[in-house]
Design a protein around this motif. Structure first.
Motif, PDB file in Angstrom:
ATOM      1  N   VAL A   1       0.842  -1.204   0.000  1.00  0.00           N
ATOM      2  CA  VAL A   1       0.000   0.000   0.000  1.00  0.00           C
ATOM      3  C   VAL A   1       0.876   1.253   0.000  1.00  0.00           C
ATOM      4  CG1 VAL A   1      -1.633   1.363   1.360  1.00  0.00           C
ATOM      5  CG2 VAL A   1      -1.988  -1.096   1.086  1.00  0.00           C
ATOM      6  N   VAL A   2       1.933   1.242   0.803  1.00  0.00           N
ATOM      7  CA  VAL A   2       2.859   2.381   0.833  1.00  0.00           C
ATOM      8  C   VAL A   2       3.507   2.569  -0.530  1.00  0.00           C
ATOM      9  CG1 VAL A   2       5.016   3.251   1.808  1.00  0.00           C
ATOM     10  CG2 VAL A   2       3.308   2.193   3.305  1.00  0.00           C
ATOM     11  N   ALA A   3       3.983   1.477  -1.121  1.00  0.00           N
ATOM     12  CA  ALA A   3       4.638   1.566  -2.424  1.00  0.00           C
ATOM     13  C   ALA A   3       3.667   2.051  -3.502  1.00  0.00           C
ATOM     14  CB  ALA A   3       5.217   0.208  -2.804  1.00  0.00           C
TER      15      ALA A   3
ATOM     16  N   SER B   1      -3.634  -3.401  -6.186  1.00  0.00           N
ATOM     17  CA  SER B   1      -4.634  -4.459  -6.355  1.00  0.00           C
ATOM     18  C   SER B   1      -4.430  -5.646  -5.414  1.00  0.00           C
ATOM     19  CB  SER B   1      -4.643  -4.944  -7.814  1.00  0.00           C
ATOM     20  OG  SER B   1      -5.052  -3.913  -8.675  1.00  0.00           O
ATOM     21  N   PRO B   2      -3.283  -6.331  -5.465  1.00  0.00           N
ATOM     22  CA  PRO B   2      -3.108  -7.490  -4.576  1.00  0.00           C
ATOM     23  C   PRO B   2      -3.045  -7.106  -3.112  1.00  0.00           C
ATOM     24  CG  PRO B   2      -1.061  -6.998  -5.727  1.00  0.00           C
ATOM     25  CD  PRO B   2      -2.113  -6.148  -6.360  1.00  0.00           C
ATOM     26  N   ALA B   3      -2.528  -5.926  -2.815  1.00  0.00           N
ATOM     27  CA  ALA B   3      -2.462  -5.490  -1.410  1.00  0.00           C
ATOM     28  C   ALA B   3      -3.857  -5.387  -0.815  1.00  0.00           C
ATOM     29  CB  ALA B   3      -1.742  -4.145  -1.320  1.00  0.00           C
ATOM     30  N   LEU B   4      -4.782  -4.806  -1.556  1.00  0.00           N
ATOM     31  CA  LEU B   4      -6.130  -4.621  -1.032  1.00  0.00           C
ATOM     32  C   LEU B   4      -6.906  -5.924  -0.956  1.00  0.00           C
ATOM     33  CD1 LEU B   4      -7.001  -1.204  -2.653  1.00  0.00           C
ATOM     34  CD2 LEU B   4      -6.712  -1.700  -0.227  1.00  0.00           C
ATOM     35  N   VAL B   5      -6.578  -6.885  -1.815  1.00  0.00           N
ATOM     36  CA  VAL B   5      -7.183  -8.211  -1.668  1.00  0.00           C
ATOM     37  C   VAL B   5      -6.933  -8.726  -0.259  1.00  0.00           C
ATOM     38  CG1 VAL B   5      -7.105 -10.619  -2.400  1.00  0.00           C
ATOM     39  CG2 VAL B   5      -7.008  -8.809  -4.103  1.00  0.00           C
TER      40      VAL B   5
ATOM     41  N   ARG C   1     -13.748 -20.521  -1.087  1.00  0.00           N
ATOM     42  CA  ARG C   1     -14.166 -19.497  -0.145  1.00  0.00           C
ATOM     43  C   ARG C   1     -14.686 -18.337  -0.956  1.00  0.00           C
ATOM     44  NH1 ARG C   1      -9.673 -19.001   2.516  1.00  0.00           N
ATOM     45  NH2 ARG C   1      -8.930 -17.097   1.553  1.00  0.00           N
ATOM     46  N   HIS C   2     -15.990 -18.234  -1.106  1.00  0.00           N
ATOM     47  CA  HIS C   2     -16.601 -17.252  -1.989  1.00  0.00           C
ATOM     48  C   HIS C   2     -16.185 -15.842  -1.592  1.00  0.00           C
ATOM     49  CE1 HIS C   2     -19.053 -20.176  -4.015  1.00  0.00           C
ATOM     50  NE2 HIS C   2     -19.405 -20.681  -2.846  1.00  0.00           N
ATOM     51  N   GLY C   3     -15.902 -15.061  -2.623  1.00  0.00           N
ATOM     52  CA  GLY C   3     -15.540 -13.668  -2.401  1.00  0.00           C
ATOM     53  C   GLY C   3     -14.064 -13.457  -2.090  1.00  0.00           C
ATOM     54  N   ALA C   4     -13.251 -14.488  -2.277  1.00  0.00           N
ATOM     55  CA  ALA C   4     -11.847 -14.329  -1.975  1.00  0.00           C
ATOM     56  C   ALA C   4     -11.112 -13.522  -3.020  1.00  0.00           C
ATOM     57  CB  ALA C   4     -11.185 -15.695  -1.833  1.00  0.00           C
ATOM     58  N   GLY C   5     -11.702 -13.391  -4.200  1.00  0.00           N
ATOM     59  CA  GLY C   5     -11.069 -12.627  -5.242  1.00  0.00           C
ATOM     60  C   GLY C   5     -11.224 -11.133  -5.013  1.00  0.00           C
ATOM     61  N   TRP C   6     -10.436 -10.353  -5.742  1.00  0.00           N
ATOM     62  CA  TRP C   6     -10.501  -8.899  -5.582  1.00  0.00           C
ATOM     63  C   TRP C   6     -11.130  -8.302  -6.823  1.00  0.00           C
ATOM     64  CZ3 TRP C   6      -8.401  -4.978  -8.499  1.00  0.00           C
ATOM     65  CH2 TRP C   6      -8.535  -3.702  -7.958  1.00  0.00           C
TER      66      TRP C   6
END
Length: 412
Positions: free
Chosen positions: A81-83, A119-123, A407-412
């Motif tokens: 997130v910082v980066a 993107s992956p950080a917020l997931v 696990r439903h909803g695991a995607g971002w």
């Protein structure tokens, strides 16, 4: 991993600021390049092919950021997130202050990395802060941040253009605010260097021995979505990079061309309203419907850029289809392997944007050679191939004997 919530408001606030960070890194920084491009070209003398080359470079560095996220999201989401905040902000300031095309291009490339990192950080941040029952909806909302970001970029453009430098300064400040808010509301920050905070040694051992990174069988099962993502990226690049320029070339005034860009954002934001319907369709059908919308929007823009109503509707359809299609991709990877959903999100977005890198370069050269209309029509054909690819089940499903629990909803 333990999840702790101080009250019901905290997860809601986190989703809001997470959506804002996506809105900034995608809508106000990465994708706003095409919005301000006509004004930048007028001031800095960029040709269509040079502009396409910059867009390709930006896509490639986005991929670098996404690959870093692919490797580090599970353990270090706060660092990402910082980066993301720093690259988006510094890149935006660099574009605002650029004295020539070379500096502007380098800054545009740097700024694009922020979206790939975010993107992956917020997931991971959403998964560890939102209660399990609400993860699916939270991820959908955060993913839809691109739409509001595009709307915000268009509104800023209406106020400041042709002063495109001021638009990038607004983007830089917004990136800092959104990133700081995510860090403040991440209640599980202490889990960044530890995948688990468990009550038993057995659970800790099991998690430590379970790889977060995709395996060779994972890639085999993802063959179809990976191919489809690459084709969508290549086909959509023409609208993202040259859509507003095509309207301007067809005679649209500044206000009309910016409103068309806002229409893309409105279409993207409308994904929230159709999320439940798309979920009921299943990931393959949702992919077919949404990518078809992207193709139709692109084709209509190529055929009738001078007809205002048609162009506005085409942009809205394109925006809805593109944003919803990215959500379908993320649902797809979560259905294949929920435990590796953050890594799957990163990989699919890498392939999507690699496609945009190729598509952006080709589209830039094509505009110089055959014009905007033919370029957009060709892009629509490429996009349609992303639907055709899914009719061949060469991957994208887990064999019954080895299917992990979804696990439903695991995607971002």
């Amino acid at each position: 991993m333990k999840r702790s919530f101080s009250n019901g408001m905290h997860p809601t606030a986190l989703v809001v600021v997470g959506t804002a960070l996506i809105a900034v890194t995608y809508g106000l920084v990465r994708l706003a390049y095409g919005l301000v491009l006509p004004d930048v070209q007028a001031d800095l003398g960029l040709s269509a092919s040079t502009a396409g080359g910059i867009a390709s470079g930006a896509s490639l560095l986005y991929c670098v950021g996404a690959v870093v996220g692919f490797v580090q999201a599970a353990r270090h989401p706060r660092a990402l997130v910082v980066a993301a905040t720093l690259t988006a902000a510094v890149g935006s300031v660099g574009m605002a202050l650029a004295p020539d095309a070379g500096v502007f291009g380098a800054a545009a490339v740097l700024g694009s990395a922020g979206a790939g990192l975010a993107s992956p950080a917020l997931v991971q941040v959403v998964m560890r802060n939102v209660a399990q029952a609400g993860v699916s909806r939270a991820q959908t909302i955060v993913n839809s941040g691109t739409g509001p970001g595009l709307v915000a970029a268009g509104l800023v453009a209406l106020v400041v253009l042709p002063d495109w430098r001021a638009a990038w300064l607004v983007a830089a400040g917004s990136a800092v605010l959104a990133g700081a808010a995510v860090l403040l509301l991440d209640a599980n920050a202490d889990t960044d260097t530890h995948d688990t905070d468990t009550d038993t040694d057995t659970t800790e051992h099991d998690t430590d021995t379970t790889p977060h990174r995709p395996t060779r069988p994972w890639f085999r099962r993802h063959t179809t979505p990976l191919v489809a993502a690459g084709l969508l990226g290549a086909g959509s690049a023409a609208v993202w990079n040259a859509g507003r320029a095509a309207l301007v070339a067809a005679g649209a005034d500044r206000t009309t061309s910016i409103v068309a860009w806002i229409a893309i954002g409105v279409g993207g934001a409308a994904v929230v309203l159709t999320a439940r319907w798309l979920a009921d369709l299943g990931h393959r059908r949702a992919w077919a419907v949404t990518v078809t919308a992207v193709a139709i929007g692109t084709l209509a823009l190529g055929l009738a850029p001078g007809q205002v109503v048609v162009a506005l509707v085409a942009c809205a359809v394109f925006g809805w289809g593109y944003t919803a299609a990215t959500g379908a991709l993320l649902t797809w990877t979560a259905a294949i392997d929920a435990e590796r959903a953050p890594a799957g999100a990163s990989m699919l977005f890498v392939v999507l944007v690699l496609g945009q890198a190729v598509g952006g370069a080709v589209a830039g050269s094509a505009v110089d050679a055959v014009g905007y209309g033919a370029t957009l029509m060709g892009a629509a054909v490429v996009t349609a191939l992303a639907v055709v690819a899914t009719t061949h089940r060469t991957g994208g499903s887990v064999p019954a004997r080895t299917e992990p629990p979804v696990r439903h909803g695991a995607g971002w």
